[in-house]
Design a protein around this motif. Structure first.
Motif, PDB file in Angstrom:
ATOM      1  N   ASP A 159       0.831  -1.199   0.000  1.00 49.64           N
ATOM      2  CA  ASP A 159       0.000   0.000   0.000  1.00 49.64           C
ATOM      3  C   ASP A 159       0.873   1.260   0.000  1.00 49.64           C
ATOM      4  OD1 ASP A 159      -2.450   1.419   0.130  1.00 49.64           O
ATOM      5  OD2 ASP A 159      -2.144   1.715   2.288  1.00 49.64           O
ATOM      6  N   LEU A 160       1.920   1.273   0.799  1.00 54.35           N
ATOM      7  CA  LEU A 160       2.833   2.412   0.866  1.00 54.35           C
ATOM      8  C   LEU A 160       3.540   2.639  -0.466  1.00 54.35           C
ATOM      9  CD1 LEU A 160       4.295   4.582   2.583  1.00 54.35           C
ATOM     10  CD2 LEU A 160       5.937   2.813   3.209  1.00 54.35           C
ATOM     11  N   LEU A 161       4.003   1.563  -1.091  1.00 51.84           N
ATOM     12  CA  LEU A 161       4.679   1.688  -2.385  1.00 51.84           C
ATOM     13  C   LEU A 161       3.724   2.178  -3.472  1.00 51.84           C
ATOM     14  CD1 LEU A 161       6.907  -1.514  -2.312  1.00 51.84           C
ATOM     15  CD2 LEU A 161       7.703   0.843  -2.238  1.00 51.84           C
ATOM     16  N   SER A 162       2.495   1.705  -3.462  1.00 49.70           N
ATOM     17  CA  SER A 162       1.544   2.142  -4.487  1.00 49.70           C
ATOM     18  C   SER A 162       1.163   3.608  -4.284  1.00 49.70           C
ATOM     19  CB  SER A 162       0.308   1.256  -4.489  1.00 49.70           C
ATOM     20  OG  SER A 162      -0.418   1.432  -3.294  1.00 49.70           O
ATOM     21  N   LYS A 163       0.982   4.048  -3.045  1.00 51.96           N
ATOM     22  CA  LYS A 163       0.659   5.455  -2.781  1.00 51.96           C
ATOM     23  C   LYS A 163       1.808   6.355  -3.209  1.00 51.96           C
ATOM     24  CE  LYS A 163      -2.504   4.942   1.092  1.00 51.96           C
ATOM     25  NZ  LYS A 163      -2.682   5.155   2.538  1.00 51.96           N
ATOM     26  N   THR A 164       3.029   5.937  -2.946  1.00 52.66           N
ATOM     27  CA  THR A 164       4.192   6.747  -3.289  1.00 52.66           C
ATOM     28  C   THR A 164       4.387   6.821  -4.793  1.00 52.66           C
ATOM     29  OG1 THR A 164       5.225   6.095  -1.213  1.00 52.66           O
ATOM     30  CG2 THR A 164       6.647   7.070  -2.855  1.00 52.66           C
ATOM     31  N   SER A 165       4.138   5.737  -5.503  1.00 59.53           N
ATOM     32  CA  SER A 165       4.326   5.761  -6.955  1.00 59.53           C
ATOM     33  C   SER A 165       3.233   6.567  -7.650  1.00 59.53           C
ATOM     34  CB  SER A 165       4.373   4.341  -7.515  1.00 59.53           C
ATOM     35  OG  SER A 165       3.127   3.707  -7.353  1.00 59.53           O
TER      36      SER A 165
END
Length: 131
Positions: free
Chosen positions: A15-21
């Motif tokens: 979830d963190l990686l998708s929000k950041t990308s």
């Protein structure tokens, strides 16, 4: 904040990686270090220590002095994730960890290095002209 279970860690990391990308800018810092126990028995020193895995976004709780705007409190929150991996579980954990990280990095843009090369080439020509 106590360490998360492995599955919770993987879902939160994805979830963190998708929000950041999805944002125009952002960073995710992944760290790992041995978790040394405080006991001094001879049995624990001979075996491998557990590994502490951390993931955090690039936000800090301190406001940036260079920006003139006062940021809202919601944008200042820092996301911190951590989990502890036992030595017996390392292979399975790292296999899943690699899958989650690769999937999260698929949406990233490749860095444009043409501008950096042009600046370096321009600085090199200016230095040669002065000599």
């Amino acid at each position: 904040m106590p360490p998360l279970a492995h599955e919770q860690f993987f879902t939160s990391l994805a979830d963190l990686l998708s929000k950041t990308s999805q944002k125009a800018r952002g960073s995710v810092f992944l760290t790992q270090k041995p978790l040394l126990s405080t006991t001094t028995s001879s049995d624990t020193t001979s075996s491998q220590p557990s590994i502490l895995i951390r993931a955090t976004d690039g936000n800090t709780n301190a406001p940036n002095p260079k920006t003139s705007k006062v940021q809202k409190k919601s944008t200042l929150s820092k996301i911190k994730l951590s989990t502890v991996v036992a030595p017996e579980e390392l292979e399975a954990f790292y296999a899943r960890y690699a899958e989650v990280c690769k999937a999260g990095m698929a949406g990233l843009k490749k860095r444009d290095r043409k501008k950096v090369k042009a600046k370096k080439a321009g600085a090199g020509k200016a230095a040669n002209a002065k000599v």
